[in-house]
Design a protein around this motif. Sequence first.
Motif, mmCIF file in Angstrom:
data_model
loop_
_atom_site.group_PDB
_atom_site.id
_atom_site.type_symbol
_atom_site.label_atom_id
_atom_site.label_comp_id
_atom_site.label_asym_id
_atom_site.label_seq_id
_atom_site.Cartn_x
_atom_site.Cartn_y
_atom_site.Cartn_z
ATOM 1 N N ALA A 118 0.840 -1.207 0.000
ATOM 2 C CA ALA A 118 0.000 0.000 0.000
ATOM 3 C C ALA A 118 0.870 1.251 0.000
ATOM 4 O O ALA A 118 0.597 2.223 -0.723
ATOM 5 C CB ALA A 118 -0.928 -0.002 1.212
ATOM 6 N N GLU A 119 1.947 1.230 0.781
ATOM 7 C CA GLU A 119 2.848 2.390 0.823
ATOM 8 C C GLU A 119 3.550 2.569 -0.524
ATOM 9 O O GLU A 119 3.640 3.686 -1.049
ATOM 10 C CB GLU A 119 3.885 2.200 1.935
ATOM 11 N N ALA A 120 4.052 1.460 -1.071
ATOM 12 C CA ALA A 120 4.778 1.549 -2.346
ATOM 13 C C ALA A 120 3.870 2.075 -3.457
ATOM 14 O O ALA A 120 4.292 2.866 -4.304
ATOM 15 C CB ALA A 120 5.338 0.169 -2.719
ATOM 16 N N SER A 121 2.606 1.658 -3.434
ATOM 17 C CA SER A 121 1.676 2.105 -4.483
ATOM 18 C C SER A 121 1.452 3.611 -4.406
ATOM 19 O O SER A 121 1.050 4.234 -5.390
ATOM 20 C CB SER A 121 0.336 1.375 -4.349
ATOM 21 N N SER A 122 1.730 4.226 -3.251
ATOM 22 C CA SER A 122 1.483 5.659 -3.039
ATOM 23 C C SER A 122 2.756 6.487 -3.150
ATOM 24 O O SER A 122 2.747 7.678 -2.844
ATOM 25 C CB SER A 122 0.865 5.867 -1.644
ATOM 26 N N SER A 299 -3.953 5.733 5.251
ATOM 27 C CA SER A 299 -4.894 5.863 6.374
ATOM 28 C C SER A 299 -5.920 4.744 6.386
ATOM 29 O O SER A 299 -6.468 4.414 7.434
ATOM 30 C CB SER A 299 -5.605 7.206 6.308
ATOM 31 N N GLU A 300 -6.210 4.180 5.205
ATOM 32 C CA GLU A 300 -7.219 3.106 5.128
ATOM 33 C C GLU A 300 -6.811 2.117 4.050
ATOM 34 O O GLU A 300 -6.305 2.520 2.997
ATOM 35 C CB GLU A 300 -8.584 3.670 4.700
ATOM 36 N N ARG A 301 -7.090 0.848 4.311
ATOM 37 C CA ARG A 301 -6.914 -0.188 3.297
ATOM 38 C C ARG A 301 -8.301 -0.732 2.961
ATOM 39 O O ARG A 301 -9.019 -1.201 3.859
ATOM 40 C CB ARG A 301 -6.003 -1.309 3.820
ATOM 41 N N LEU A 302 -8.683 -0.641 1.684
ATOM 42 C CA LEU A 302 -10.042 -0.993 1.262
ATOM 43 C C LEU A 302 -10.058 -2.305 0.502
ATOM 44 O O LEU A 302 -9.150 -2.567 -0.305
ATOM 45 C CB LEU A 302 -10.605 0.089 0.332
ATOM 46 N N GLY A 303 -11.106 -3.117 0.716
ATOM 47 C CA GLY A 303 -11.338 -4.281 -0.134
ATOM 48 C C GLY A 303 -11.893 -3.821 -1.477
ATOM 49 O O GLY A 303 -12.329 -2.665 -1.620
ATOM 50 N N LEU A 304 -11.914 -4.736 -2.451
ATOM 51 C CA LEU A 304 -12.348 -4.341 -3.804
ATOM 52 C C LEU A 304 -13.747 -3.722 -3.787
ATOM 53 O O LEU A 304 -13.991 -2.710 -4.444
ATOM 54 C CB LEU A 304 -12.294 -5.558 -4.747
ATOM 55 N N GLU A 306 -15.159 -1.946 -1.668
ATOM 56 C CA GLU A 306 -15.248 -0.654 -0.959
ATOM 57 C C GLU A 306 -14.637 0.516 -1.743
ATOM 58 O O GLU A 306 -14.617 1.650 -1.251
ATOM 59 C CB GLU A 306 -14.509 -0.751 0.392
ATOM 60 N N VAL A 307 -14.103 0.222 -2.948
ATOM 61 C CA VAL A 307 -13.292 1.228 -3.626
ATOM 62 C C VAL A 307 -14.103 2.473 -4.013
ATOM 63 O O VAL A 307 -13.663 3.609 -3.785
ATOM 64 C CB VAL A 307 -12.605 0.609 -4.872
ATOM 65 N N ALA A 308 -15.287 2.294 -4.590
ATOM 66 C CA ALA A 308 -16.064 3.465 -5.041
ATOM 67 C C ALA A 308 -16.395 4.380 -3.865
ATOM 68 O O ALA A 308 -16.337 5.614 -3.988
ATOM 69 C CB ALA A 308 -17.340 3.014 -5.745
ATOM 70 N N ASP A 309 -16.687 3.797 -2.733
ATOM 71 C CA ASP A 309 -16.979 4.588 -1.531
ATOM 72 C C ASP A 309 -15.751 5.413 -1.131
ATOM 73 O O ASP A 309 -15.860 6.601 -0.800
ATOM 74 C CB ASP A 309 -17.404 3.641 -0.399
ATOM 75 N N GLY A 310 -14.571 4.788 -1.190
ATOM 76 C CA GLY A 310 -13.338 5.500 -0.849
ATOM 77 C C GLY A 310 -13.064 6.646 -1.814
ATOM 78 O O GLY A 310 -12.684 7.743 -1.389
ATOM 79 N N VAL A 311 -13.267 6.398 -3.103
ATOM 80 C CA VAL A 311 -13.018 7.459 -4.099
ATOM 81 C C VAL A 311 -14.008 8.603 -3.882
ATOM 82 O O VAL A 311 -13.656 9.778 -3.993
ATOM 83 C CB VAL A 311 -13.120 6.894 -5.539
ATOM 84 N N GLN A 312 -15.248 8.275 -3.521
ATOM 85 C CA GLN A 312 -16.238 9.326 -3.264
ATOM 86 C C GLN A 312 -15.850 10.162 -2.044
ATOM 87 O O GLN A 312 -15.988 11.392 -2.046
ATOM 88 C CB GLN A 312 -17.631 8.704 -3.059
ATOM 89 N N ARG A 313 -15.346 9.503 -1.006
ATOM 90 C CA ARG A 313 -14.946 10.257 0.196
ATOM 91 C C ARG A 313 -13.755 11.162 -0.099
ATOM 92 O O ARG A 313 -13.651 12.266 0.428
ATOM 93 C CB ARG A 313 -14.679 9.300 1.361
ATOM 94 N N LEU A 314 -12.862 10.696 -0.986
ATOM 95 C CA LEU A 314 -11.772 11.580 -1.432
ATOM 96 C C LEU A 314 -12.361 12.800 -2.148
ATOM 97 O O LEU A 314 -11.959 13.947 -1.899
ATOM 98 C CB LEU A 314 -10.835 10.802 -2.369
ATOM 99 N N THR A 319 -11.077 12.504 3.359
ATOM 100 C CA THR A 319 -10.034 11.503 3.619
ATOM 101 C C THR A 319 -8.741 12.190 4.065
ATOM 102 O O THR A 319 -8.558 13.381 3.837
ATOM 103 C CB THR A 319 -9.728 10.687 2.342
ATOM 104 N N VAL A 320 -7.845 11.407 4.691
ATOM 105 C CA VAL A 320 -6.500 11.902 4.973
ATOM 106 C C VAL A 320 -5.503 10.943 4.325
ATOM 107 O O VAL A 320 -5.793 9.756 4.142
ATOM 108 C CB VAL A 320 -6.200 12.017 6.487
ATOM 109 N N GLY A 321 -4.321 11.489 3.999
ATOM 110 C CA GLY A 321 -3.295 10.669 3.358
ATOM 111 C C GLY A 321 -3.886 9.948 2.153
ATOM 112 O O GLY A 321 -4.635 10.522 1.380
ATOM 113 N N ARG A 322 -3.567 8.646 2.059
ATOM 114 C CA ARG A 322 -4.085 7.848 0.943
ATOM 115 C C ARG A 322 -5.019 6.756 1.445
ATOM 116 O O ARG A 322 -4.701 6.054 2.407
ATOM 117 C CB ARG A 322 -2.930 7.172 0.197
ATOM 118 N N VAL A 323 -6.174 6.610 0.807
ATOM 119 C CA VAL A 323 -7.001 5.425 1.015
ATOM 120 C C VAL A 323 -6.666 4.481 -0.143
ATOM 121 O O VAL A 323 -6.674 4.883 -1.303
ATOM 122 C CB VAL A 323 -8.517 5.742 1.074
ATOM 123 N N VAL A 324 -6.320 3.252 0.207
ATOM 124 C CA VAL A 324 -5.694 2.363 -0.775
ATOM 125 C C VAL A 324 -6.483 1.056 -0.903
ATOM 126 O O VAL A 324 -6.785 0.400 0.109
ATOM 127 C CB VAL A 324 -4.234 2.049 -0.372
#
Length: 327
Positions: A118-122, A299-304, A306-314, A319-324
Amino acid sequence: MRAWQVAELDEPLDAMRLVDVDDPRPGPRQLVVKVLASPANFPDVLMCRGEYQVKPELPFTPGVELCGEVVAIGEDVSGFVVGDRVLGGGVLPYGGFAELALLDTATTFPAPPELDDAEASSLYIGYQTGWFGLHRRAALREGETLLVHAAAGGVGTAAIQLGKEVGARVIGVVGGSEKAAVARKLGADVVVDRREQDFVEVVRDETGGRGADVIYDPVGGETYQRSTKCVAFEGRILVVGFAGGTIQSAALNHALVKNYSIVGLHWGLYNRLDPAAVADCHRDLCDLAARGAVRPLVSERLGLDEVADGVQRLADGTTVGRVVYVP
Ligand SMILES: NC(=O)c1ccc[n+]([C@@H]2O[C@H](COP(=O)([O-])OP(=O)(O)OC[C@H]3O[C@@H](n4cnc5c(N)ncnc54)[C@H](OP(=O)(O)O)[C@@H]3O)[C@@H](O)[C@H]2O)c1
Protein backbone atom coordinates in the motif's frame (compact mmCIF):
# COMPACT_ATOMS: atom_id res chain seq x y z
CA MET A 1 -11.47 -10.53 -13.90
CA ARG A 2 -13.40 -8.30 -11.48
CA ALA A 3 -12.87 -4.59 -12.07
CA TRP A 4 -14.47 -1.25 -11.30
CA GLN A 5 -15.65 0.43 -14.46
CA VAL A 6 -16.88 3.86 -15.40
CA ALA A 7 -19.35 3.64 -18.27
CA GLU A 8 -21.10 6.97 -17.69
CA LEU A 9 -19.62 10.14 -16.23
CA ASP A 10 -20.87 11.14 -12.80
CA GLU A 11 -19.79 11.46 -9.15
CA PRO A 12 -17.55 8.44 -8.34
CA LEU A 13 -20.13 6.55 -6.26
CA ASP A 14 -22.69 6.74 -9.10
CA ALA A 15 -20.24 6.40 -11.99
CA MET A 16 -18.30 3.35 -10.77
CA ARG A 17 -19.67 -0.19 -11.17
CA LEU A 18 -18.01 -3.45 -10.10
CA VAL A 19 -18.22 -5.77 -13.12
CA ASP A 20 -16.59 -8.74 -14.88
CA VAL A 21 -14.35 -7.74 -17.77
CA ASP A 22 -11.82 -9.45 -20.02
CA ASP A 23 -8.28 -9.70 -18.66
CA PRO A 24 -5.85 -7.15 -20.13
CA ARG A 25 -3.26 -8.41 -22.62
CA PRO A 26 0.15 -6.76 -22.85
CA GLY A 27 1.04 -4.89 -26.04
CA PRO A 28 4.62 -4.00 -27.00
CA ARG A 29 6.60 -2.55 -24.04
CA GLN A 30 3.72 -3.33 -21.70
CA LEU A 31 3.28 -5.49 -18.59
CA VAL A 32 0.22 -7.07 -17.04
CA VAL A 33 0.38 -7.05 -13.25
CA LYS A 34 -1.64 -8.63 -10.50
CA VAL A 35 -2.70 -5.56 -8.51
CA LEU A 36 -1.23 -5.61 -4.99
CA ALA A 37 -2.41 -2.10 -4.05
CA SER A 38 -3.86 0.99 -5.73
CA PRO A 39 -4.63 4.28 -3.95
CA ALA A 40 -7.42 6.70 -4.78
CA ASN A 41 -6.11 9.94 -6.31
CA PHE A 42 -8.01 13.12 -7.10
CA PRO A 43 -7.46 12.56 -10.85
CA ASP A 44 -9.61 9.39 -10.44
CA VAL A 45 -12.39 11.62 -9.11
CA LEU A 46 -11.98 14.11 -11.94
CA MET A 47 -11.96 11.32 -14.57
CA CYS A 48 -15.21 9.89 -13.17
CA ARG A 49 -16.71 13.37 -13.59
CA GLY A 50 -15.14 13.92 -17.03
CA GLU A 51 -13.31 16.97 -15.66
CA TYR A 52 -9.70 15.78 -15.93
CA GLN A 53 -7.29 16.90 -18.65
CA VAL A 54 -7.05 13.21 -19.65
CA LYS A 55 -10.44 11.99 -20.90
CA PRO A 56 -10.28 8.20 -21.35
CA GLU A 57 -12.68 6.53 -23.71
CA LEU A 58 -15.65 4.93 -21.90
CA PRO A 59 -15.81 2.42 -20.35
CA PHE A 60 -12.55 2.52 -18.37
CA THR A 61 -11.21 1.24 -15.05
CA PRO A 62 -9.85 4.07 -12.88
CA GLY A 63 -6.85 3.73 -10.55
CA VAL A 64 -4.07 5.95 -11.86
CA GLU A 65 -1.24 4.49 -9.75
CA LEU A 66 -0.56 1.07 -8.32
CA CYS A 67 1.87 -1.50 -7.02
CA GLY A 68 1.67 -4.90 -8.69
CA GLU A 69 3.38 -8.19 -9.41
CA VAL A 70 4.29 -8.79 -13.05
CA VAL A 71 2.32 -11.76 -14.46
CA ALA A 72 2.68 -11.26 -18.24
CA ILE A 73 5.13 -9.43 -20.49
CA GLY A 74 4.60 -7.96 -23.98
CA GLU A 75 7.06 -7.75 -26.88
CA ASP A 76 10.17 -5.56 -26.70
CA VAL A 77 10.29 -5.60 -22.91
CA SER A 78 13.67 -5.54 -21.20
CA GLY A 79 14.52 -5.09 -17.55
CA PHE A 80 11.40 -6.79 -16.14
CA VAL A 81 10.59 -10.44 -15.48
CA VAL A 82 7.48 -12.25 -14.28
CA GLY A 83 7.31 -12.02 -10.49
CA ASP A 84 8.85 -8.52 -10.22
CA ARG A 85 7.20 -6.22 -7.68
CA VAL A 86 6.75 -2.90 -9.45
CA LEU A 87 4.93 0.42 -9.19
CA GLY A 88 3.71 2.85 -11.81
CA GLY A 89 0.72 4.42 -13.52
CA GLY A 90 -2.09 2.21 -14.83
CA VAL A 91 -2.59 2.36 -18.61
CA LEU A 92 -6.26 3.16 -19.08
CA PRO A 93 -8.70 1.58 -19.69
CA TYR A 94 -6.93 -0.94 -17.40
CA GLY A 95 -6.29 1.12 -14.21
CA GLY A 96 -5.56 -0.17 -10.74
CA PHE A 97 -9.05 -0.71 -9.28
CA ALA A 98 -9.23 -4.30 -10.55
CA GLU A 99 -7.63 -7.69 -10.08
CA LEU A 100 -5.23 -7.08 -12.98
CA ALA A 101 -3.88 -3.89 -14.53
CA LEU A 102 -1.75 -2.81 -17.46
CA LEU A 103 1.53 -0.86 -17.14
CA ASP A 104 3.88 0.74 -19.69
CA THR A 105 7.51 -0.16 -19.07
CA ALA A 106 8.44 3.53 -19.64
CA THR A 107 6.52 4.48 -16.49
CA THR A 108 7.16 1.36 -14.39
CA PHE A 109 9.75 1.18 -11.61
CA PRO A 110 10.90 -1.34 -9.02
CA ALA A 111 8.89 -1.06 -5.79
CA PRO A 112 11.19 -0.29 -2.82
CA PRO A 113 11.44 -3.28 -0.44
CA GLU A 114 11.28 -1.00 2.62
CA LEU A 115 7.65 -0.12 1.85
CA ASP A 116 4.68 -2.47 2.04
CA ASP A 117 2.41 -2.80 -1.00
CA ALA A 118 0.00 0.00 0.00
CA GLU A 119 2.85 2.39 0.82
CA ALA A 120 4.78 1.55 -2.35
CA SER A 121 1.68 2.10 -4.48
CA SER A 122 1.48 5.66 -3.04
CA LEU A 123 5.12 6.61 -3.67
CA TYR A 124 4.52 7.51 -7.30
CA ILE A 125 2.19 10.38 -8.27
CA GLY A 126 1.98 12.40 -5.04
CA TYR A 127 5.68 12.13 -4.23
CA GLN A 128 6.91 12.66 -7.78
CA THR A 129 4.65 15.71 -8.00
CA GLY A 130 6.06 17.06 -4.73
CA TRP A 131 9.64 16.32 -5.77
CA PHE A 132 9.35 18.03 -9.18
CA GLY A 133 7.32 20.88 -7.73
CA LEU A 134 9.53 21.67 -4.76
CA HIS A 135 12.96 20.89 -6.26
CA ARG A 136 12.71 21.53 -9.95
CA ARG A 137 9.97 24.14 -10.34
CA ALA A 138 10.15 26.12 -7.09
CA ALA A 139 13.80 25.42 -6.09
CA LEU A 140 12.88 25.27 -2.39
CA ARG A 141 15.93 25.95 -0.21
CA GLU A 142 16.93 25.07 3.34
CA GLY A 143 15.65 27.67 5.81
CA GLU A 144 12.82 28.88 3.56
CA THR A 145 9.18 28.79 4.63
CA LEU A 146 6.94 26.37 2.73
CA LEU A 147 3.16 26.75 2.99
CA VAL A 148 1.26 23.56 2.05
CA HIS A 149 -2.49 23.64 1.41
CA ALA A 150 -4.57 20.45 1.92
CA ALA A 151 -1.58 19.36 4.00
CA ALA A 152 -3.22 16.17 5.32
CA GLY A 153 -4.21 15.00 1.82
CA GLY A 154 -2.35 12.73 -0.59
CA VAL A 155 -0.07 15.26 -2.30
CA GLY A 156 -0.03 17.48 0.80
CA THR A 157 1.38 14.82 3.14
CA ALA A 158 4.09 14.09 0.56
CA ALA A 159 4.90 17.83 0.30
CA ILE A 160 5.28 18.15 4.09
CA GLN A 161 7.76 15.26 4.20
CA LEU A 162 9.73 16.47 1.16
CA GLY A 163 9.77 20.05 2.49
CA LYS A 164 11.12 18.95 5.87
CA GLU A 165 13.74 16.84 4.09
CA VAL A 166 15.03 20.01 2.34
CA GLY A 167 15.23 21.76 5.72
CA ALA A 168 12.35 24.17 5.11
CA ARG A 169 10.02 25.43 7.82
CA VAL A 170 6.63 23.95 6.91
CA ILE A 171 3.25 25.54 7.60
CA GLY A 172 0.36 23.20 6.79
CA VAL A 173 -3.22 24.31 6.13
CA VAL A 174 -6.00 21.76 6.72
CA GLY A 175 -9.77 21.58 7.12
CA GLY A 176 -10.54 20.21 10.60
CA SER A 177 -8.90 19.12 13.84
CA GLU A 178 -8.38 15.47 12.87
CA LYS A 179 -6.46 16.58 9.78
CA ALA A 180 -4.51 19.09 11.88
CA ALA A 181 -3.28 16.25 14.10
CA VAL A 182 -2.19 14.30 11.01
CA ALA A 183 -0.21 17.25 9.56
CA ARG A 184 1.44 17.89 12.93
CA LYS A 185 2.43 14.25 13.30
CA LEU A 186 3.98 14.28 9.85
CA GLY A 187 6.30 17.09 10.93
CA ALA A 188 4.60 20.36 9.95
CA ASP A 189 6.09 23.06 12.19
CA VAL A 190 2.87 25.08 12.26
CA VAL A 191 -0.63 23.85 11.39
CA VAL A 192 -3.57 26.07 10.49
CA ASP A 193 -7.13 24.74 10.66
CA ARG A 194 -8.72 26.79 7.89
CA ARG A 195 -12.14 26.38 9.54
CA GLU A 196 -10.91 28.17 12.67
CA GLN A 197 -8.12 30.47 11.52
CA ASP A 198 -7.13 32.72 8.60
CA PHE A 199 -3.99 31.21 7.12
CA VAL A 200 -2.90 34.60 5.73
CA GLU A 201 -2.68 36.06 9.23
CA VAL A 202 -0.89 33.00 10.63
CA VAL A 203 1.70 33.03 7.83
CA ARG A 204 2.35 36.75 8.31
CA ASP A 205 2.70 36.28 12.09
CA GLU A 206 4.96 33.25 11.76
CA THR A 207 7.28 34.91 9.23
CA GLY A 208 7.51 38.35 10.83
CA GLY A 209 5.39 39.79 8.03
CA ARG A 210 7.63 38.43 5.24
CA GLY A 211 5.34 35.70 3.93
CA ALA A 212 5.93 32.17 2.65
CA ASP A 213 8.74 31.59 0.14
CA VAL A 214 7.01 28.66 -1.55
CA ILE A 215 3.28 27.94 -1.55
CA TYR A 216 2.16 24.47 -2.60
CA ASP A 217 -1.44 24.80 -3.74
CA PRO A 218 -3.47 21.72 -4.75
CA VAL A 219 -6.76 23.51 -3.90
CA GLY A 220 -6.92 26.62 -6.11
CA GLY A 221 -9.78 29.13 -6.37
CA GLU A 222 -10.10 31.37 -3.30
CA THR A 223 -7.21 29.48 -1.63
CA TYR A 224 -4.92 30.69 -4.42
CA GLN A 225 -6.28 34.25 -4.22
CA ARG A 226 -5.66 34.37 -0.44
CA SER A 227 -2.19 32.85 -0.94
CA THR A 228 -1.12 35.88 -3.00
CA LYS A 229 -1.67 37.93 0.19
CA CYS A 230 1.00 36.03 2.12
CA VAL A 231 3.63 35.15 -0.46
CA ALA A 232 7.13 36.50 0.24
CA PHE A 233 9.25 38.82 -1.87
CA GLU A 234 10.63 36.56 -4.65
CA GLY A 235 8.24 33.82 -3.47
CA ARG A 236 6.89 31.05 -5.73
CA ILE A 237 3.28 29.88 -5.80
CA LEU A 238 3.04 26.35 -7.21
CA VAL A 239 -0.22 25.77 -9.07
CA VAL A 240 -0.69 22.07 -8.31
CA GLY A 241 -4.44 21.50 -8.67
CA PHE A 242 -7.99 22.70 -8.22
CA ALA A 243 -9.44 20.31 -5.63
CA GLY A 244 -11.69 23.14 -4.40
CA GLY A 245 -13.53 23.02 -7.72
CA THR A 246 -12.71 26.51 -9.05
CA ILE A 247 -9.92 27.29 -11.50
CA GLN A 248 -8.58 30.70 -10.53
CA SER A 249 -7.34 33.53 -12.69
CA ALA A 250 -4.15 35.32 -11.76
CA ALA A 251 -3.80 39.09 -11.35
CA LEU A 252 -0.47 39.57 -13.11
CA ASN A 253 -0.20 43.19 -12.00
CA HIS A 254 -0.13 41.86 -8.41
CA ALA A 255 2.65 39.39 -9.29
CA LEU A 256 4.59 42.25 -10.86
CA VAL A 257 4.14 44.63 -7.95
CA LYS A 258 5.08 42.03 -5.30
CA ASN A 259 7.87 40.23 -7.23
CA TYR A 260 6.47 36.71 -6.93
CA SER A 261 6.27 33.86 -9.44
CA ILE A 262 3.23 31.79 -10.36
CA VAL A 263 4.64 28.39 -11.27
CA GLY A 264 2.63 25.78 -13.15
CA LEU A 265 3.20 22.12 -12.38
CA HIS A 266 2.05 19.23 -14.59
CA TRP A 267 4.06 16.27 -13.37
CA GLY A 268 2.67 13.86 -15.99
CA LEU A 269 4.37 15.86 -18.75
CA TYR A 270 7.80 14.86 -17.43
CA ASN A 271 7.01 11.26 -18.33
CA ARG A 272 6.82 12.33 -21.98
CA LEU A 273 9.35 15.15 -22.16
CA ASP A 274 12.00 14.18 -19.60
CA PRO A 275 11.65 10.49 -18.66
CA ALA A 276 15.25 10.35 -17.39
CA ALA A 277 14.35 12.92 -14.72
CA VAL A 278 11.37 10.78 -13.65
CA ALA A 279 13.70 7.79 -13.22
CA ASP A 280 16.16 9.97 -11.23
CA CYS A 281 13.30 11.15 -9.06
CA HIS A 282 12.19 7.56 -8.40
CA ARG A 283 15.73 6.61 -7.33
CA ASP A 284 15.90 9.61 -5.00
CA LEU A 285 12.48 8.82 -3.51
CA CYS A 286 13.54 5.19 -2.93
CA ASP A 287 16.69 6.40 -1.15
CA LEU A 288 14.58 8.71 1.01
CA ALA A 289 12.16 5.86 1.77
CA ALA A 290 15.06 3.52 2.63
CA ARG A 291 16.38 5.97 5.23
CA GLY A 292 12.90 6.69 6.56
CA ALA A 293 12.86 10.34 5.42
CA VAL A 294 9.61 9.78 3.53
CA ARG A 295 6.86 7.25 4.15
CA PRO A 296 3.47 7.46 2.41
CA LEU A 297 0.64 7.88 4.90
CA VAL A 298 -1.84 5.06 4.27
CA SER A 299 -4.89 5.86 6.37
CA GLU A 300 -7.22 3.11 5.13
CA ARG A 301 -6.91 -0.19 3.30
CA LEU A 302 -10.04 -0.99 1.26
CA GLY A 303 -11.34 -4.28 -0.13
CA LEU A 304 -12.35 -4.34 -3.80
CA ASP A 305 -16.05 -3.79 -3.04
CA GLU A 306 -15.25 -0.65 -0.96
CA VAL A 307 -13.29 1.23 -3.63
CA ALA A 308 -16.06 3.46 -5.04
CA ASP A 309 -16.98 4.59 -1.53
CA GLY A 310 -13.34 5.50 -0.85
CA VAL A 311 -13.02 7.46 -4.10
CA GLN A 312 -16.24 9.33 -3.26
CA ARG A 313 -14.95 10.26 0.20
CA LEU A 314 -11.77 11.58 -1.43
CA ALA A 315 -14.00 13.65 -3.75
CA ASP A 316 -15.88 14.97 -0.71
CA GLY A 317 -12.63 16.08 0.96
CA THR A 318 -13.03 13.85 4.03
CA THR A 319 -10.03 11.50 3.62
CA VAL A 320 -6.50 11.90 4.97
CA GLY A 321 -3.30 10.67 3.36
CA ARG A 322 -4.08 7.85 0.94
CA VAL A 323 -7.00 5.42 1.02
CA VAL A 324 -5.69 2.36 -0.78
CA TYR A 325 -7.37 -0.63 -2.42
CA VAL A 326 -5.53 -3.72 -1.20
CA PRO A 327 -6.95 -7.01 -2.56
N1 LIG B 1 -0.08 19.12 -10.87
C1 LIG B 1 0.08 17.82 -10.90
O1 LIG B 1 0.88 17.28 -11.66
C2 LIG B 1 -0.76 16.98 -9.97
C3 LIG B 1 -0.42 15.65 -9.70
C4 LIG B 1 -1.21 14.93 -8.78
C5 LIG B 1 -2.29 15.53 -8.18
N2 LIG B 1 -2.61 16.82 -8.52
C6 LIG B 1 -3.74 17.52 -7.90
O2 LIG B 1 -3.50 17.65 -6.52
C7 LIG B 1 -4.76 17.79 -5.86
C8 LIG B 1 -4.81 16.91 -4.64
O3 LIG B 1 -4.87 15.55 -5.03
P1 LIG B 1 -4.93 14.39 -3.93
O4 LIG B 1 -5.23 13.13 -4.66
O5 LIG B 1 -3.72 14.43 -3.10
O6 LIG B 1 -6.21 14.81 -3.08
P2 LIG B 1 -6.28 15.21 -1.53
O7 LIG B 1 -5.37 16.40 -1.33
O8 LIG B 1 -6.05 14.01 -0.71
O9 LIG B 1 -7.79 15.64 -1.37
C9 LIG B 1 -8.21 16.92 -1.69
C10 LIG B 1 -8.14 17.84 -0.47
O10 LIG B 1 -8.41 19.17 -0.91
C11 LIG B 1 -9.02 19.89 0.12
N3 LIG B 1 -10.23 20.56 -0.38
C12 LIG B 1 -10.50 21.87 -0.27
N4 LIG B 1 -11.67 22.16 -0.82
C13 LIG B 1 -12.20 21.00 -1.30
C14 LIG B 1 -13.41 20.66 -1.98
N5 LIG B 1 -14.33 21.58 -2.30
N6 LIG B 1 -13.64 19.35 -2.30
C15 LIG B 1 -12.70 18.41 -2.03
N7 LIG B 1 -11.54 18.68 -1.39
C16 LIG B 1 -11.27 19.97 -1.03
C17 LIG B 1 -9.38 18.90 1.24
O11 LIG B 1 -8.39 19.07 2.28
P3 LIG B 1 -8.62 20.12 3.49
O12 LIG B 1 -10.02 19.89 3.98
O13 LIG B 1 -7.59 19.76 4.48
O14 LIG B 1 -8.42 21.49 2.90
C18 LIG B 1 -9.20 17.55 0.59
O15 LIG B 1 -8.81 16.57 1.51
C19 LIG B 1 -5.86 17.51 -6.90
O16 LIG B 1 -6.35 18.74 -7.40
C20 LIG B 1 -5.08 16.79 -7.99
O17 LIG B 1 -5.69 16.90 -9.25
C21 LIG B 1 -1.85 17.54 -9.38
